[in-house]
Design a protein around this motif. Structure first.
Motif, PDB file in Angstrom:
ATOM      1  N   THR A 275     -42.289  -5.143 -14.002  1.00 57.31           N
ATOM      2  CA  THR A 275     -41.315  -5.919 -14.765  1.00 57.31           C
ATOM      3  C   THR A 275     -39.902  -5.395 -14.608  1.00 57.31           C
ATOM      4  O   THR A 275     -38.952  -6.163 -14.605  1.00 57.31           O
ATOM      5  N   ASN A 276     -39.747  -4.102 -14.444  1.00 61.84           N
ATOM      6  CA  ASN A 276     -38.412  -3.528 -14.403  1.00 61.84           C
ATOM      7  C   ASN A 276     -38.172  -2.627 -13.197  1.00 61.84           C
ATOM      8  O   ASN A 276     -37.243  -1.824 -13.210  1.00 61.84           O
ATOM      9  N   ALA A 277     -38.995  -2.743 -12.164  1.00 61.75           N
ATOM     10  CA  ALA A 277     -38.830  -1.876 -11.002  1.00 61.75           C
ATOM     11  C   ALA A 277     -39.691  -2.351  -9.836  1.00 61.75           C
ATOM     12  O   ALA A 277     -40.613  -3.147 -10.007  1.00 61.75           O
ATOM     13  N   LEU A 278     -39.372  -1.830  -8.672  1.00 57.93           N
ATOM     14  CA  LEU A 278     -40.202  -1.991  -7.483  1.00 57.93           C
ATOM     15  C   LEU A 278     -40.718  -0.606  -7.130  1.00 57.93           C
ATOM     16  O   LEU A 278     -39.940   0.339  -6.991  1.00 57.93           O
ATOM     17  N   GLY A 279     -42.031  -0.467  -7.013  1.00 54.56           N
ATOM     18  CA  GLY A 279     -42.621   0.831  -6.721  1.00 54.56           C
ATOM     19  C   GLY A 279     -43.197   0.876  -5.324  1.00 54.56           C
ATOM     20  O   GLY A 279     -43.859  -0.065  -4.887  1.00 54.56           O
ATOM     21  N   TYR A 280     -42.947   1.989  -4.622  1.00 52.56           N
ATOM     22  CA  TYR A 280     -43.513   2.191  -3.297  1.00 52.56           C
ATOM     23  C   TYR A 280     -44.447   3.390  -3.371  1.00 52.56           C
ATOM     24  O   TYR A 280     -44.050   4.478  -3.780  1.00 52.56           O
ATOM     25  N   PHE A 281     -45.714   3.174  -3.008  1.00 54.61           N
ATOM     26  CA  PHE A 281     -46.705   4.240  -2.978  1.00 54.61           C
ATOM     27  C   PHE A 281     -46.991   4.564  -1.520  1.00 54.61           C
ATOM     28  O   PHE A 281     -47.413   3.699  -0.753  1.00 54.61           O
TER      29      PHE A 281
ATOM     30  N   VAL B  35     -49.171  -6.708  -6.325  1.00 52.14           N
ATOM     31  CA  VAL B  35     -49.446  -5.606  -5.406  1.00 52.14           C
ATOM     32  C   VAL B  35     -49.353  -6.153  -3.990  1.00 52.14           C
ATOM     33  O   VAL B  35     -49.962  -7.169  -3.669  1.00 52.14           O
ATOM     34  N   LEU B  36     -48.594  -5.473  -3.145  1.00 48.44           N
ATOM     35  CA  LEU B  36     -48.444  -5.867  -1.747  1.00 48.44           C
ATOM     36  C   LEU B  36     -48.961  -4.725  -0.879  1.00 48.44           C
ATOM     37  O   LEU B  36     -48.251  -3.748  -0.640  1.00 48.44           O
ATOM     38  N   PRO B  37     -50.216  -4.801  -0.409  1.00 53.64           N
ATOM     39  CA  PRO B  37     -50.772  -3.714   0.392  1.00 53.64           C
ATOM     40  C   PRO B  37     -50.161  -3.656   1.788  1.00 53.64           C
ATOM     41  O   PRO B  37     -49.794  -4.671   2.372  1.00 53.64           O
ATOM     42  N   LEU B  38     -50.042  -2.438   2.291  1.00 54.94           N
ATOM     43  CA  LEU B  38     -49.544  -2.149   3.634  1.00 54.94           C
ATOM     44  C   LEU B  38     -50.597  -1.309   4.353  1.00 54.94           C
ATOM     45  O   LEU B  38     -51.502  -0.765   3.729  1.00 54.94           O
ATOM     46  N   PRO B  39     -50.478  -1.131   5.664  1.00 55.42           N
ATOM     47  CA  PRO B  39     -51.419  -0.260   6.379  1.00 55.42           C
ATOM     48  C   PRO B  39     -51.368   1.188   5.875  1.00 55.42           C
ATOM     49  O   PRO B  39     -50.394   1.614   5.268  1.00 55.42           O
ATOM     50  N   ALA B  40     -52.405   1.934   6.169  1.00 54.72           N
ATOM     51  CA  ALA B  40     -52.502   3.377   5.904  1.00 54.72           C
ATOM     52  C   ALA B  40     -52.409   3.733   4.421  1.00 54.72           C
ATOM     53  O   ALA B  40     -51.848   4.761   4.060  1.00 54.72           O
ATOM     54  N   GLY B  41     -52.938   2.875   3.539  1.00 56.00           N
ATOM     55  CA  GLY B  41     -52.976   3.198   2.119  1.00 56.00           C
ATOM     56  C   GLY B  41     -51.664   3.067   1.383  1.00 56.00           C
ATOM     57  O   GLY B  41     -51.564   3.415   0.215  1.00 56.00           O
ATOM     58  N   ARG B  42     -50.642   2.589   2.063  1.00 58.63           N
ATOM     59  CA  ARG B  42     -49.340   2.416   1.420  1.00 58.63           C
ATOM     60  C   ARG B  42     -49.312   1.056   0.723  1.00 58.63           C
ATOM     61  O   ARG B  42     -50.047   0.155   1.081  1.00 58.63           O
ATOM     62  N   ARG B  43     -48.432   0.913  -0.260  1.00 56.09           N
ATOM     63  CA  ARG B  43     -48.291  -0.376  -0.920  1.00 56.09           C
ATOM     64  C   ARG B  43     -46.998  -0.435  -1.722  1.00 56.09           C
ATOM     65  O   ARG B  43     -46.456   0.590  -2.120  1.00 56.09           O
ATOM     66  N   TRP B  44     -46.531  -1.653  -1.917  1.00 61.55           N
ATOM     67  CA  TRP B  44     -45.439  -1.947  -2.830  1.00 61.55           C
ATOM     68  C   TRP B  44     -46.047  -2.554  -4.079  1.00 61.55           C
ATOM     69  O   TRP B  44     -47.002  -3.325  -4.007  1.00 61.55           O
ATOM     70  N   VAL B  45     -45.487  -2.231  -5.224  1.00 64.65           N
ATOM     71  CA  VAL B  45     -45.897  -2.811  -6.492  1.00 64.65           C
ATOM     72  C   VAL B  45     -44.661  -3.393  -7.161  1.00 64.65           C
ATOM     73  O   VAL B  45     -43.627  -2.719  -7.258  1.00 64.65           O
ATOM     74  N   VAL B  46     -44.761  -4.648  -7.587  1.00 67.92           N
ATOM     75  CA  VAL B  46     -43.689  -5.274  -8.349  1.00 67.92           C
ATOM     76  C   VAL B  46     -44.021  -5.080  -9.819  1.00 67.92           C
ATOM     77  O   VAL B  46     -45.108  -5.448 -10.274  1.00 67.92           O
TER      78      VAL B  46
END
Length: 167
Positions: free
Chosen positions: A50-56, A37-48
């Motif tokens: 096994t088979n995808a990269l997710g952006y919340f 999990v890679l947190p970003l400002p304002a509640g956003r984050r990237w998730v790595v």
């Protein structure tokens, strides 16, 4: 932040722990087991996963995988880092590094790097330099060019498997 993986393929996700508020859990869509999990400002984050990269974005998910990203010939995602501009860098199987600037993907592989990135990690420093490895050599990207940095004194069978920067 913690990532959860379930061997039974049940959707799990990730969680945030705060000493005052306790745990807050977040579920990823079915089939996307988070392992970083890679947190970003304002509640956003990237998730790595096994088979995808997710952006919340704080409200919903966008998943980049082999169907909607430039990764068609690659098999999986190994690690990711966020640079100072908010760009995502991910190392993939088959010796490739992908960069997403928020609008476009750039793929770095043996066609545009001096050595293939055969490591399992990627790191961005505070100055915006990107680092990865090719077994016994350090790879550094300055925003324009990749540089190979030999590591003196490394034993013949040693493998560069992680890097971090001083606080």
């Amino acid at each position: 932040w913690m990532a959860f993986y379930d061997n039974n393929s049940d959707p799990v996700g990730f969680a945030r722990y705060d000493a005052l508020e306790g745990f807050s859990t977040f579920q990823t869509p079915s089939g996307y087991d988070a392992f970083e999990v890679l947190p970003l400002p304002a509640g956003r984050r990237w998730v790595v996963a096994t088979n995808a990269l997710g952006y919340f974005d704080g409200a919903g998910w966008t998943w980049y995988n082999f169907n909607n990203g430039p990764f068609l010939q690659f098999e999986g995602f190994l690690d990711a880092a966020i640079d100072p501009t908010g760009g995502l860098w991910s190392i993939l199987l088959h010796d490739t590094i992908a960069h997403f600037d928020g609008a476009n993907w750039t793929i770095f592989d043996s066609s545009n790097m001096p050595l293939k990135a055969s490591g399992t990690w990627v790191m961005a420093d505070a100055a915006g330099h990107i680092f990865s490895s090719n077994s016994t050599k350090l790879l550094r990207y300055d925003g324009f060019n990749w540089q190979v940095i030999p590591v003196p004194g490394l034993p013949a069978n040693a493998y560069l498997n992680a890097m971090t920067q001083d606080a």
